[in-house]
Design a protein around this motif. Structure first.
Motif, PDB file in Angstrom:
ATOM      1  N   GLY A  19      35.126  49.492  58.366  1.00 16.85           N
ATOM      2  CA  GLY A  19      34.864  47.793  58.789  1.00 16.85           C
ATOM      3  C   GLY A  19      34.988  46.569  58.052  1.00 16.85           C
ATOM      4  N   LYS A  20      34.707  47.342  56.344  1.00 13.77           N
ATOM      5  CA  LYS A  20      34.007  46.650  55.459  1.00 13.77           C
ATOM      6  C   LYS A  20      35.189  45.543  55.392  1.00 13.77           C
ATOM      7  CE  LYS A  20      29.253  48.678  53.626  1.00 13.77           C
ATOM      8  NZ  LYS A  20      28.860  49.026  52.940  1.00 13.77           N
ATOM      9  N   ILE A  21      36.431  46.209  55.363  1.00 14.16           N
ATOM     10  CA  ILE A  21      37.340  44.497  54.875  1.00 14.16           C
ATOM     11  C   ILE A  21      38.487  45.152  56.036  1.00 14.16           C
ATOM     12  CG2 ILE A  21      36.796  45.104  52.651  1.00 14.16           C
ATOM     13  CD1 ILE A  21      39.413  47.287  51.899  1.00 14.16           C
ATOM     14  N   ALA A  22      39.574  44.680  55.934  1.00 17.02           N
ATOM     15  CA  ALA A  22      40.585  44.201  57.388  1.00 17.02           C
ATOM     16  C   ALA A  22      41.909  45.617  56.582  1.00 17.02           C
ATOM     17  CB  ALA A  22      40.783  42.832  56.969  1.00 17.02           C
ATOM     18  N   LYS A  25      47.637  46.012  53.704  1.00 19.62           N
ATOM     19  CA  LYS A  25      48.306  45.997  51.934  1.00 19.62           C
ATOM     20  C   LYS A  25      47.996  45.102  51.025  1.00 19.62           C
ATOM     21  CE  LYS A  25      52.491  48.300  53.797  1.00 19.62           C
ATOM     22  NZ  LYS A  25      53.733  48.668  54.264  1.00 19.62           N
ATOM     23  N   GLU A  26      47.589  43.856  51.360  1.00 16.63           N
ATOM     24  CA  GLU A  26      47.598  42.844  50.736  1.00 16.63           C
ATOM     25  C   GLU A  26      46.350  42.555  50.038  1.00 16.63           C
ATOM     26  OE1 GLU A  26      49.698  42.305  54.040  1.00 16.63           O
ATOM     27  OE2 GLU A  26      51.059  42.430  52.756  1.00 16.63           O
ATOM     28  N   ILE A  27      45.129  42.971  51.317  1.00 17.10           N
ATOM     29  CA  ILE A  27      43.646  43.249  50.682  1.00 17.10           C
ATOM     30  C   ILE A  27      43.578  44.602  49.429  1.00 17.10           C
ATOM     31  CG2 ILE A  27      41.420  43.792  51.749  1.00 17.10           C
ATOM     32  CD1 ILE A  27      42.341  41.570  53.830  1.00 17.10           C
ATOM     33  N   ALA A  28      44.150  45.909  50.055  1.00 17.58           N
ATOM     34  CA  ALA A  28      44.438  46.121  48.831  1.00 17.58           C
ATOM     35  C   ALA A  28      44.425  46.394  47.600  1.00 17.58           C
ATOM     36  CB  ALA A  28      44.872  47.858  49.744  1.00 17.58           C
ATOM     37  N   GLY A  33      44.430  45.304  42.218  1.00 15.85           N
ATOM     38  CA  GLY A  33      45.052  44.359  40.663  1.00 15.85           C
ATOM     39  C   GLY A  33      43.567  43.534  40.267  1.00 15.85           C
ATOM     40  N   GLU A  34      42.445  43.743  40.681  1.00 22.35           N
ATOM     41  CA  GLU A  34      41.734  43.569  40.457  1.00 22.35           C
ATOM     42  C   GLU A  34      40.603  44.635  39.652  1.00 22.35           C
ATOM     43  OE1 GLU A  34      38.811  40.098  39.197  1.00 22.35           O
ATOM     44  OE2 GLU A  34      40.388  39.929  39.913  1.00 22.35           O
ATOM     45  N   ALA A  35      40.805  45.695  40.364  1.00 19.33           N
ATOM     46  CA  ALA A  35      39.978  46.728  39.163  1.00 19.33           C
ATOM     47  C   ALA A  35      41.114  46.947  37.563  1.00 19.33           C
ATOM     48  CB  ALA A  35      40.573  47.622  40.178  1.00 19.33           C
ATOM     49  N   LEU A  36      42.583  47.151  38.000  1.00 20.90           N
ATOM     50  CA  LEU A  36      43.306  46.992  36.656  1.00 20.90           C
ATOM     51  C   LEU A  36      42.492  46.175  35.498  1.00 20.90           C
ATOM     52  CD1 LEU A  36      46.909  47.461  38.272  1.00 20.90           C
ATOM     53  CD2 LEU A  36      44.554  49.376  37.205  1.00 20.90           C
ATOM     54  N   SER A  42      33.123  49.276  41.125  1.00 21.96           N
ATOM     55  CA  SER A  42      33.471  50.272  42.635  1.00 21.96           C
ATOM     56  C   SER A  42      34.141  49.186  43.142  1.00 21.96           C
ATOM     57  CB  SER A  42      32.287  50.517  43.358  1.00 21.96           C
ATOM     58  OG  SER A  42      30.995  48.858  43.383  1.00 21.96           O
ATOM     59  N   ALA A  43      34.570  49.566  44.459  1.00 20.08           N
ATOM     60  CA  ALA A  43      35.759  49.282  45.041  1.00 20.08           C
ATOM     61  C   ALA A  43      35.095  48.145  46.201  1.00 20.08           C
ATOM     62  CB  ALA A  43      36.837  49.977  46.164  1.00 20.08           C
ATOM     63  N   ASN A  44      33.818  48.796  46.376  1.00 21.75           N
ATOM     64  CA  ASN A  44      33.059  47.591  46.706  1.00 21.75           C
ATOM     65  C   ASN A  44      32.651  46.185  45.583  1.00 21.75           C
ATOM     66  OD1 ASN A  44      31.392  47.078  49.435  1.00 21.75           O
ATOM     67  ND2 ASN A  44      29.552  46.652  48.401  1.00 21.75           N
ATOM     68  N   ASP A  45      32.731  46.538  45.321  1.00 19.83           N
ATOM     69  CA  ASP A  45      32.171  45.653  43.618  1.00 19.83           C
ATOM     70  C   ASP A  45      33.158  44.593  43.985  1.00 19.83           C
ATOM     71  OD1 ASP A  45      29.675  46.834  43.942  1.00 19.83           O
ATOM     72  OD2 ASP A  45      29.718  47.402  41.839  1.00 19.83           O
ATOM     73  N   VAL A  46      34.757  45.177  43.782  1.00 14.95           N
ATOM     74  CA  VAL A  46      35.688  43.929  43.067  1.00 14.95           C
ATOM     75  C   VAL A  46      36.270  43.455  45.149  1.00 14.95           C
ATOM     76  CG1 VAL A  46      38.252  44.396  42.884  1.00 14.95           C
ATOM     77  CG2 VAL A  46      37.038  46.192  41.765  1.00 14.95           C
ATOM     78  N   ALA A  47      36.099  44.065  45.791  1.00 18.62           N
ATOM     79  CA  ALA A  47      35.799  43.647  46.918  1.00 18.62           C
ATOM     80  C   ALA A  47      35.093  42.205  47.678  1.00 18.62           C
ATOM     81  CB  ALA A  47      36.078  44.609  48.193  1.00 18.62           C
ATOM     82  N   THR A  48      33.301  42.609  47.530  1.00 23.55           N
ATOM     83  CA  THR A  48      32.836  41.868  46.954  1.00 23.55           C
ATOM     84  C   THR A  48      33.230  40.549  45.939  1.00 23.55           C
ATOM     85  OG1 THR A  48      30.811  43.579  48.051  1.00 23.55           O
ATOM     86  CG2 THR A  48      30.003  41.387  47.501  1.00 23.55           C
ATOM     87  N   ALA A  49      33.128  40.500  45.304  1.00 22.13           N
ATOM     88  CA  ALA A  49      33.327  39.379  44.397  1.00 22.13           C
ATOM     89  C   ALA A  49      34.703  38.752  44.633  1.00 22.13           C
ATOM     90  CB  ALA A  49      34.073  40.690  42.789  1.00 22.13           C
TER      91      ALA A  49
END
Length: 90
Positions: A19-22, A25-28, A33-36, A42-49
């Motif tokens: 439940g930390k992210i919705a 598909k758009e959020i993933a 995209g940002e990870a690339l 980490s995915a958590n760090d990217v999502a937080t940023a």
């Protein structure tokens, strides 16, 4: 071929499951995209940023509801009296 490890995709799935992210598909896509662009995070760090982590702290929402109720006593009384349409005023 893209340089995204399966564990990174798994981490995104874990963020959704917890439940930390919705679940979107758009959020993933945003996270991938940002990870690339900026590998090694980490995915958590990217999502937080990106500001995509959902808050589970309801205190701000509770405070807003309390303020709304305090500012609208007639609508609250109407709602308590059975007028469902009073919910619109609240």
């Amino acid at each position: 071929d893209l340089g995204i490890e399966p564990s990174f995709v798994s981490e995104i799935a874990g963020l959704v499951a917890s439940g930390k992210i919705a679940a979107s598909k758009e959020i993933a896509k945003q996270i991938l995209g940002e990870a690339l662009k900026q590998g090694g995070r980490s995915a958590n760090d990217v999502a937080t940023a990106l500001g995509l982590i959902q808050s589970t702290d309801t205190s701000a929402i509770d405070a807003a509801i309390d303020a709304m109720i305090a500012q609208n006593p007639p609508a609250l009384a109407d709602f308590k009296g059975g007028k469902q349409s009073a919910m619109g005023a609240l």
